[in-house]
Write a protein that holds these residues in place. Structure first.
Motif, short mmCIF file in Angstrom:
data_model
loop_
_atom_site.label_atom_id
_atom_site.label_comp_id
_atom_site.label_asym_id
_atom_site.label_seq_id
_atom_site.Cartn_x
_atom_site.Cartn_y
_atom_site.Cartn_z
N THR A 204 24.68 -15.84 3.79
CA THR A 204 25.74 -16.82 3.64
C THR A 204 27.04 -16.54 4.03
N ARG A 205 27.44 -15.15 3.66
CA ARG A 205 28.94 -14.72 4.29
C ARG A 205 28.70 -14.62 5.69
N LEU A 206 27.84 -14.11 6.28
CA LEU A 206 27.71 -14.02 7.60
C LEU A 206 28.02 -15.05 8.47
N ASN A 207 27.12 -15.96 7.94
CA ASN A 207 27.12 -17.58 8.65
C ASN A 207 28.41 -18.27 8.66
N LEU A 208 29.20 -18.07 7.25
CA LEU A 208 30.30 -18.87 7.21
C LEU A 208 31.25 -17.81 7.83
N TYR A 209 31.36 -16.52 7.96
CA TYR A 209 32.25 -15.94 8.84
C TYR A 209 32.25 -16.60 10.26
N LEU A 210 31.01 -16.80 10.65
CA LEU A 210 31.01 -16.97 12.15
C LEU A 210 31.44 -18.57 12.26
N HIS A 211 31.03 -19.51 11.25
CA HIS A 211 31.49 -20.82 11.44
C HIS A 211 32.82 -21.00 11.15
N SER A 212 33.57 -20.37 10.13
CA SER A 212 34.88 -20.50 10.20
C SER A 212 35.70 -19.84 11.51
N GLY A 213 35.04 -18.77 11.98
CA GLY A 213 35.69 -18.11 13.11
C GLY A 213 35.66 -19.24 14.36
N GLN A 214 34.64 -19.99 14.50
CA GLN A 214 34.27 -21.07 15.47
C GLN A 214 35.52 -22.31 15.30
N VAL A 215 35.74 -22.35 14.03
CA VAL A 215 36.67 -23.60 13.47
C VAL A 215 38.08 -23.05 13.89
N ALA A 216 38.40 -21.93 13.64
CA ALA A 216 39.82 -21.31 13.97
C ALA A 216 40.08 -21.18 15.36
N LEU A 217 39.00 -20.84 16.22
CA LEU A 217 38.89 -20.66 17.82
C LEU A 217 39.15 -22.30 18.12
N ALA A 218 38.49 -23.16 17.68
CA ALA A 218 38.68 -24.60 18.17
C ALA A 218 40.09 -25.25 17.64
N ASN A 219 40.90 -24.65 16.86
CA ASN A 219 42.09 -24.91 16.54
C ASN A 219 43.21 -23.79 17.23
N GLN A 220 42.75 -23.25 18.14
CA GLN A 220 43.71 -22.06 18.91
C GLN A 220 44.25 -21.12 17.94
N CYS A 221 43.51 -20.83 16.83
CA CYS A 221 44.02 -19.75 15.91
C CYS A 221 43.27 -18.50 16.23
N LEU A 222 43.83 -18.04 17.45
CA LEU A 222 42.90 -16.85 18.16
C LEU A 222 43.00 -15.78 17.23
N SER A 223 44.19 -15.20 16.70
CA SER A 223 44.03 -13.82 15.79
C SER A 223 43.36 -14.15 14.60
N GLN A 224 43.35 -15.37 14.09
CA GLN A 224 42.29 -15.57 12.95
C GLN A 224 41.00 -15.47 13.01
#
Length: 963
Positions: A720-740
């Protein structure tokens, strides 16, 4: 094996997509259409006789689809019966099938709107109990020898059986005293089983003796409070006996070639069956005592069908008259109830006997208040209010049978006759319990007038108002009378001093109030309930009724803004002090909200109330709470969270999620839902703001990202943590929050070493490698578009992930690590392209950052060679007898990867692919069909532009022949 350099082939994705598209082919439908009904032609062939050898064929067509398998013969299959003539077992099976169908047909004589006796049985047993000691007579006589020999005269056989019957009646019995209620029930069950055993062992006289003995118990009213339950238990035995006799005679009607049809007439019955049937009636007629003779004959009433068409219609009036000889009014009313029950089962159309039973009962009704009954009650210490309800089950059943599909005129006549009797509260209650709700509702004011005139000493008026309320919950009274009805009823209800009497009646009338009035009247009723149930904590003894009130209120108030504006609703919930009950009520409210509230809400009244309710459910979770219960609570809370929307007030929405996280921290599925909701909120913000990259918007998105980054570590499930880290990272990337985004991906990479070898899936331990493989493949797809950090070097995330994969402890006999390396090879090949397969809007991936730079490509190729070396090294370790099959599969998989992603114009890579092809077939472990298809694919692909080099490769790939 030597180390081979890697060269990725250049890909033209657009051209590849175009070549993979299906070719459009024009299709002439004609009359065909996939939604048009299918026309089925059914052919039937009739063969006459062998001599004539002629046959006729008929065909029929229809536009509706006919399933030939659904056409089943009605009745008994003649072929089965033909086979049964030679096989007794087959005949028995056919008879059993016919009996089941017959029972089903007979049970459906009355419609589904008629409540069967079986539905009332459990309620009677639960309601009419006793703590007094009971007695029972058991048959204890020794068995006589079987009468006569094969040559004995029939008269001698009959005489012997009658002597056995007399012997039983004259003293072959034993009285058991001082039995508890449970002991009594157990003894009755033993008698029921003894009846079945005696019948199965062909001891028919013993079976009859048991039934007679049990029937005699129905004349005993020494423990009068238990009589209704005793009646239920004894009539179960009578029903068993009646069924056994009927099926025995029915089976005798079947000869070697046929089974009696379901709807037979006496003409279909053979002489043997008729003689046996008459014999049973003669035996029963010889019973001396009235009550057992009546009950036993009534139990086999259905057997009259074998003798004559008018047998049942002639017997019912006679049995009705027999009941007049029973002096005890309680015993007689239950005898009438049994006769009505049997009559409804075998001849529901014969209404005259039902009506006769009712009017006979009215004539003897005054006996209830006579000296004999009153003296009996004094002896047993039973008062009249406790005695009169004993009649209710029998009277309700009689009234139900009579009123079923009865004309309006008959019901009106019955009601008028009841009016004329004094002390008629008991009758009035049975009328309201049995008559159609529509009949009662339209005459509500008349019934209220009759209730007012009743004498309350024997049967309390609040019970009458409860019965009236039950009818009004099912049918609506005239609109002009509704308020007056409520006022008249509540005048009586609110004066009740006993909390249990009050709540039993109020619970029924709450539904009437909710159904026909506004929240003001409902609030008044709830306030009155609180007033009556709060003193001395009376509510603690009435949780079931209070729960029913809540269910009825929320069943009629689907607008929760109106519901929670009812002033006394939440104070009413405070009466549920017991935690388990309080949680059940909260679950009920949340289920109704999820079911009926269709639109998102931001109503503060609803939010505050439901947050309180959800908090109550959440706080009930502890270490002993079952997983199923946790899932249910989480589902309900998540359903609420999904329905909360503040529109474009994104900050308010995020504040709600922050508050929810603090309130529901013990339920992991709720936290997961909150993280997904915050990620959607961030994406919604990006979508709404579009090109507006103000600092405020960016700060809000970073706040959403921070919420997820803070919350994920609190979760227990590692995947659950792994998949949420990945999903949240994808959302951050889509919002141009590269460092996050980098922070999320690094956190995921650092978590991989913690993945255990076994994980719990639905209570069972499963290997985790397949789940890890799935996660990493998704991760690789994301890493393709993640730009390199300027301070961390080329492909730093890929390198970190490869190091983790290398150090992870894999199963000894597993090839998952190599499959992952193969996926890494695919990723690196995609990264070497001039333009990547996909991008994220306004995020520059490495194809834009490096622009095909030679240094970047060199680093990429080095990583590819490192990965290839790991794969080839693993292939070496599989060169053992027990691992040759795995070596073949891994080798062929690696070959396919090179074929798909490698530049086979490179000689060394070309040679490596040839070596892998030979390795896959070396020990005869390869699937020949797979190898043939792979080679055909290579040859087909060689005909494409710029693929001529595959022609030469195909010539170097021989197929292994097996001899």
């Amino acid at each position: 094996m030597a180390v081979f350099p890697w060269h990725s082939r250049n890909r033209n994705y657009k051209a590849e997509f175009a070549s993979c598209r299906l070719e459009a082919v024009p299709l002439e439908f004609g009359d065909y259409h996939p939604l048009k009904p299918i026309t089925v032609t059914e052919s039937k062939t009739k063969k006459v006789s062998r001599k004539g050898s002629t046959s006729s064929t008929s065909s029929s067509s229809s536009n509706s689809m006919v399933d030939p398998l659904s056409s089943v013969l009605d009745g008994t299959d003649p072929l089965s019966m033909f086979a049964a003539s030679a096989d007794p077992a087959a005949l028995a099976a056919a008879m059993d099938s016919s009996r089941k169908k017959r029972d089903k047909d007979e049970n459906s004589i009355v419609g589904s709107d008629f409540e069967p006796w079986a539905n009332k049985r459990g309620e009677i047993l639960a309601r009419y109990t006793t703590t007094e000691k009971l007695s029972i007579n058991l048959f204890m006589g020794a068995e006589k020898g079987k009468a006569g020999t094969a040559t004995s005269a029939m008269s001698e056989k009959v005489r012997t059986r009658l002597e056995e019957l007399d012997d039983f009646e004259e003293g072959s019995q034993k009285e058991l005293l001082n039995l508890t209620q449970q002991d009594y029930v157990n003894r009755i069950e033993e008698l029921n089983q003894s009846l079945k055993d005696a019948w199965a062992s062909d001891q028919k006289v013993k079976a009859l003796k048991i039934v007679i003995q049990c029937s005699k118990l129905l004349s005993d009213t020494s423990v009068i409070q238990f009589y209704p339950s005793k009646f239920v238990l004894i009539t179960d035995i009578l029903d068993t006996f009646g069924k056994l006799v009927y099926e025995r005679i029915f089976s005798m009607c079947a000869d070697n070639r046929s089974v009696l049809p379901d709807h037979f007439s006496p003409e279909n019955t053979n002489d043997t069956a008729k003689e046996t049937c008459l014999n049973w009636f003669f035996k029963i007629a010889s019973i001396r005592e009235l009550i057992p003779r009546f009950y036993v004959e009534a139990s086999i009433l259905k057997c009259n069908k074998f003798l004559s068409k008018t047998g049942i219609s002639e017997c019912l009036p006679r049995l009705t008259c027999m009941i007049r000889g029973i002096g005890d009014p309680l015993v007689s009313v239950y005898a009438r109830a049994y006769l009505c029950r049997v009559g409804m089962e075998v001849a529901p159309h014969l209404k005259e006997s039902l009506n006769k039973n009712f009017f006979d009962f009215l004539l003897t009704f005054k006996q209830i208040h006579g000296d004999t009954v009153q003296n009996q009650l004094v002896v047993q210490g039973v008062d009249l209010p406790s005695y009169l309800p004993l009649y209710s089950p029998a009277m309700d059943w009689i009234f139900q049978c009579i009123s079923y599909h009865a004309p309006e005129a008959l019901l009106t006549e019955m009601m008028e006759r009841c009016k004329k009797l004094g002390n008629n509260a008991l009758l009035l209650n049975s009328v309201m319990s049995a008559f159609r709700a529509e009949f009662i509702a339209t005459r509500s004011m008349d019934f209220i007038g009759m209730i007012k005139e009743c004498d309350e000493s024997g049967f309390p008026k609040h019970l009458l108002f409860r019965s009236l309320g039950l009818n009004l919950a099912l049918a609506d009274p005239p609109e002009s009378d509704r308020l007056q009805i409520l006022n008249e009823a509540w005048k009586v209800i609110t004066k009740l001093k006993n909390p249990q009497d009050y709540i039993n009646c109020a619970e029924v009338w709450v539904e009437y109030t909710c159904k026909h009035f506004t929240k003001r009247e409902v609030n008044t009723v709830l306030a009155d309930v609180i007033k009556h149930m709060t003193p001395d904590r009376a509510f603690e003894d009435s949780y079931p009724q209070l729960q029913l009130i809540i269910k009825k209120v929320i069943a009629h108030f689907h607008d929760f803004s109106v519901l929670f504006s009812v002033e006394k609703f939440l104070p009413f919930l405070d009466m549920f002090q017991k935690e388990s009950v309080r949680v059940e009520v909260c679950k009920c409210i949340m289920e109704a909200f999820i079911k009926h509230h269709q639109e998102p809400t931001k109503d503060p009244v609803i939010l505050n109330a439901l947050l309180h309710i959800c908090k109550t459910m959440h706080d009930s979770v502890n270490a002993l709470t079952l997983e199923d219960e946790k899932r249910m609570l989480a589902y309900l809370i998540n359903g609420f969270i999904k329905m909360v929307s503040f529109g474009r007030d994104f900050e308010q929405q995020l504040s709600f999620y922050v508050e929810s996280r603090s309130m529901f921290c013990n339920l992991e599925p709720v936290l997961v839902q909150l993280i997904h909701s915050v990620n959607r909120l961030a994406m919604e913000t990006r979508k709404v703001m579009k090109g507006n990259h103000s600092r405020k918007t960016a700060a809000f998105v970073r706040a959403c990202v921070a919420y997820c980054f803070i919350t994920i570590p609190s979760l227990a499930g590692i995947f659950t943590r792994l998949n949420l880290y990945l999903h949240s990272g994808q959302v951050a990337l889509a919002n141009q929050c590269l460092s996050q985004a980098d922070a999320f991906f690094k956190a995921a990479i650092s978590l991989v070493p913690e993945v255990p070898k076994m994980i719990n899936i639905d209570g069972k331990m499963r290997p985790s490698e397949s789940f890890l493989m799935e996660f990493l493949c998704n991760f690789f797809s994301t890493l393709l578009i993640v730009p390199d950090h300027p301070e961390h070097g080329v492909l730093f995330l890929v390198r970190e992930l490869l190091n983790v994969i290398q150090d992870y402890t894999w199963e000894d006999n597993s090839d998952e690590k190599i499959r992952i390396y193969t996926c890494v090879l695919h990723l690196l090949a995609a990264m070497s392209q001039e333009t990547f397969l996909y991008h994220i809007d306004k995020v520059d991936s490495n194809d834009s950052l490096y622009g095909g730079d030679s240094k970047f490509l060199a680093e990429n190729n080095k990583l590819c060679e490192t990965v290839m070396a790991q794969i080839l090294e693993h292939l070496k370790t599989l060169a053992k007898d027990e691992a040759l099959k795995r070596q073949s599969l891994v080798g062929l998989s690696f070959f396919n990867s090179i074929l798909a992603h490698g530049d086979l114009r490179n000689n060394k890579l070309n040679q490596l692919s040839v070596n892998l092809w030979h390795l896959a077939q070396r020990h005869g472990c390869a699937d020949t069909r797979t190898m043939v298809k792979t080679l055909e694919y290579i040859k087909k692909r060689s005909k494409q532009p710029d693929m001529n080099h595959l022609t030469e490769l195909a010539l170097r790939l021989p197929l292994q022949t097996r001899t």
